[in-house]
Scaffold this active site. Sequence first.
Site, short mmCIF file in Angstrom:
data_model
loop_
_atom_site.label_atom_id
_atom_site.label_comp_id
_atom_site.label_asym_id
_atom_site.label_seq_id
_atom_site.Cartn_x
_atom_site.Cartn_y
_atom_site.Cartn_z
N HIS A 137 1.41 0.67 -12.97
CA HIS A 137 2.22 -0.51 -13.31
C HIS A 137 3.69 -0.10 -13.34
CE1 HIS A 137 3.14 -4.42 -14.98
NE2 HIS A 137 3.92 -3.80 -15.85
N ARG A 162 -14.67 -15.74 -9.99
CA ARG A 162 -14.18 -14.36 -10.13
C ARG A 162 -15.34 -13.36 -10.25
NH1 ARG A 162 -9.09 -13.22 -11.06
NH2 ARG A 162 -8.55 -15.20 -12.04
N ARG A 168 -5.02 -9.15 -8.51
CA ARG A 168 -5.92 -10.17 -9.06
C ARG A 168 -6.39 -9.72 -10.42
NH1 ARG A 168 -7.02 -14.64 -6.80
NH2 ARG A 168 -9.05 -14.81 -7.79
N GLY A 192 0.78 -1.23 0.00
CA GLY A 192 0.00 0.00 0.00
C GLY A 192 0.81 1.28 0.00
N LEU A 205 -9.10 -9.11 -13.24
CA LEU A 205 -10.48 -8.63 -13.11
C LEU A 205 -11.33 -9.19 -14.25
CD1 LEU A 205 -9.44 -4.98 -12.29
CD2 LEU A 205 -10.46 -6.60 -10.67
N ASN A 225 -4.92 2.30 -13.17
CA ASN A 225 -3.98 1.36 -12.55
C ASN A 225 -2.58 1.96 -12.62
OD1 ASN A 225 -2.96 -1.22 -11.57
ND2 ASN A 225 -2.26 -1.62 -13.66
N GLU A 248 9.69 5.17 -6.17
CA GLU A 248 9.71 6.60 -5.78
C GLU A 248 8.96 7.44 -6.80
OE1 GLU A 248 13.16 9.12 -4.73
OE2 GLU A 248 14.13 7.18 -4.40
C1 GAR Z 1 3.76 -1.26 -7.24
O1 GAR Z 1 5.08 -1.27 -7.70
C2 GAR Z 1 2.80 -1.31 -8.41
O2 GAR Z 1 3.25 -0.61 -9.53
C3 GAR Z 1 2.76 -2.79 -8.68
O3 GAR Z 1 2.74 -3.39 -7.42
C4 GAR Z 1 3.41 -2.55 -6.50
C5 GAR Z 1 2.49 -2.29 -5.34
O4 GAR Z 1 3.17 -1.61 -4.33
N1 GAR Z 1 1.61 -3.15 -9.45
C6 GAR Z 1 1.62 -4.10 -10.39
O5 GAR Z 1 2.59 -4.77 -10.66
C7 GAR Z 1 0.29 -4.29 -11.10
N2 GAR Z 1 0.48 -4.97 -12.33
P1 GAR Z 1 2.37 -0.88 -3.18
O6 GAR Z 1 1.40 -1.91 -2.58
O7 GAR Z 1 3.41 -0.47 -2.19
O8 GAR Z 1 1.65 0.30 -3.79
#
Ligand code: GAR
Length: 217
Positions: free
Chosen positions: A111, A67, A93, A14, A95, A109, A174
């Site tokens: 990524h 799902r 997960r 998070g 969707l 989202n 960051e």
């Molecule tokens: C983040 O790096 C986000 O970009 C990635 O998971 C991490 C979550 O970190 N998301 C994915 O890979 C989605 N495909 P966080 O829980 O500390 O925000």
Amino acid sequence: MSRLKLAVMISGRGSNLQALIDACADPAYPAEIILVLSNRPDAQGLARAATAGIPTRVIDHKEFADRTSFDREMTKAMETAETEMVCLAGFMRLLSDEFVDHWRDRMINIHPSLLPAFKGLDVQERVLARGARFAGCTVHYVRKEMDTGPIIVQAVVPVLPGDTPDVLAARVLEREHDIYPLAVRLIAEGRVAIDENDRAVIDGAVAQQGCLVNPVG
Ligand code: GAR
């Protein structure tokens, strides 16, 4: 000023949720988080939300037969809270098409790659394995195919000699914490449109100028 009502969906740490919480703490920021949803009862992000006084809801996917019924329960929770936009923040997960359609153009989202490169999991391992010179992150609207959809904001970081996946992921993270609140603000200010080619067009934002080269020698 009415603020855009966000629901943030998480599965773990998070830290992107925290970046959004911190941004929303400024009364001048045009969005607020009204609900944090987790599919995992042990997600660390739930404590971040509780500390900020934000309502949380755990909807454990293991308790659902399929799902679609899990996704419907999430939609129900978010609609009850009068969610206007969904932010996926490390929600791990897949969707259902029904869910993605329901929230079309109202779900974004983050990524940890420069999409459309390096979709999926274990991104920084693959960036390093391919010898890419730059890495980065993307905030995008969500479409049915994983890690696709109109790109709103991206940030670039260099890959440095000696990087491990963890070191590189931290450098990217960051920047994630900068661009997620930025993308939400642009949307909340009504400055993001989606054109007929399903690309995001940003009104009044200043484009980054210049060229990056890595390595230089
Ligand atoms: C983040 O790096 C986000 O970009 C990635 O998971 C991490 C979550 O970190 N998301 C994915 O890979 C989605 N495909 P966080 O829980 O500390 O925000």
